[in-house]
Design a protein around this motif. Structure first.
Motif, short mmCIF file in Angstrom:
data_model
loop_
_atom_site.label_atom_id
_atom_site.label_comp_id
_atom_site.label_asym_id
_atom_site.label_seq_id
_atom_site.Cartn_x
_atom_site.Cartn_y
_atom_site.Cartn_z
N HIS A 56 1.25 -1.46 -0.01
CA HIS A 56 0.29 -0.13 0.12
C HIS A 56 0.97 1.05 0.13
CE1 HIS A 56 0.91 -0.64 4.19
NE2 HIS A 56 0.73 0.52 4.40
N SER A 57 0.52 2.47 -0.17
CA SER A 57 1.57 3.75 -0.27
C SER A 57 0.76 4.70 0.15
CB SER A 57 1.49 3.78 -2.21
OG SER A 57 -0.19 4.59 -2.77
N ALA A 68 5.05 0.43 1.89
CA ALA A 68 5.30 -0.72 2.73
C ALA A 68 4.29 -1.40 2.37
CB ALA A 68 4.59 0.43 3.39
N ARG A 69 4.89 -2.75 3.10
CA ARG A 69 4.26 -4.47 2.84
C ARG A 69 2.68 -4.13 3.30
NH1 ARG A 69 8.34 -9.13 3.96
NH2 ARG A 69 6.03 -10.37 3.73
N CYS A 70 1.69 -4.30 3.29
CA CYS A 70 0.77 -4.64 3.62
C CYS A 70 0.40 -5.67 5.04
CB CYS A 70 -0.67 -4.62 2.57
SG CYS A 70 -0.86 -3.39 1.48
N LYS A 71 0.06 -5.37 6.04
CA LYS A 71 0.16 -6.78 7.16
C LYS A 71 -0.58 -7.78 6.26
CE LYS A 71 2.77 -5.54 10.37
NZ LYS A 71 3.45 -3.98 10.16
N ASP A 72 -0.68 -8.80 6.94
CA ASP A 72 -2.18 -9.66 6.60
C ASP A 72 -3.47 -9.10 7.32
OD1 ASP A 72 -0.78 -11.57 4.80
OD2 ASP A 72 -0.46 -12.88 6.85
N GLU A 73 -3.19 -8.78 8.31
CA GLU A 73 -4.52 -8.29 8.54
C GLU A 73 -5.12 -7.35 8.21
OE1 GLU A 73 -1.85 -6.22 12.03
OE2 GLU A 73 -1.67 -8.52 10.77
#
Ligand SMILES: [Zn+2]
Ligand SMILES: [Zn+2]
Length: 126
Positions: A56-57, A68-73
């Motif tokens: 996501h940005s 950044a990487r999206c956390k699973d949640e």
């Protein structure tokens, strides 16, 4: 039309995220990989990864774009809003794992919110 060199370029970028828990600035990624791929390729890959929910940005200080990487949640729940933090001393940005609920705004429909907290990170504070 330039051929999308999926495997190598994509792998290089995924690798960069695998080694970092922090957000990466798009400008920095372009600079870092200028030997491997051109700017357009970097943008295109990031856009794709964002569409698939891997990244996501957000906009940081000075209007710079960060990814950044999206956390699973977060990936599974796109309505969740989490703020971002940027250190004014070292410039590092990160996702904050706290939820912010946006209050309803009368007569408006809120689709997304971009909350950036600015201050000192753990490294710079002590
Ligand atoms: Zn810092
Ligand atoms: Zn984030």
């Amino acid at each position: 039309m330039e051929i999308f060199r999926k495997t190598k370029s994509l792998q290089i970028i995924l690798e960069a995220f695998a080694h970092s828990n922090h957000a990466l600035s798009v400008a920095e990624l372009v600079k870092q990989f200028k030997e491997d791929m051109n700017k357009t390729t970097v943008y295109r890959i990031l856009e794709r990864l964002e569409k698939t929910g891997f990244l996501h940005s957000f906009t940081g200080k000075d209007g710079l774009r960060w990814v950044a990487r999206c956390k699973d949640e977060y990936a599974s729940n796109h309505t969740t809003n989490h703020p971002h933090f940027q250190c004014q001393e070292c410039g590092k940005s990160e996702c904050l794992t706290i939820d912010i609920s946006i209050p309803p705004v009368p007569n408006h429909k809120v689709i997304s919110a971009n909350l950036l907290l600015i201050g000192q990170c753990e490294d710079c504070l002590y």
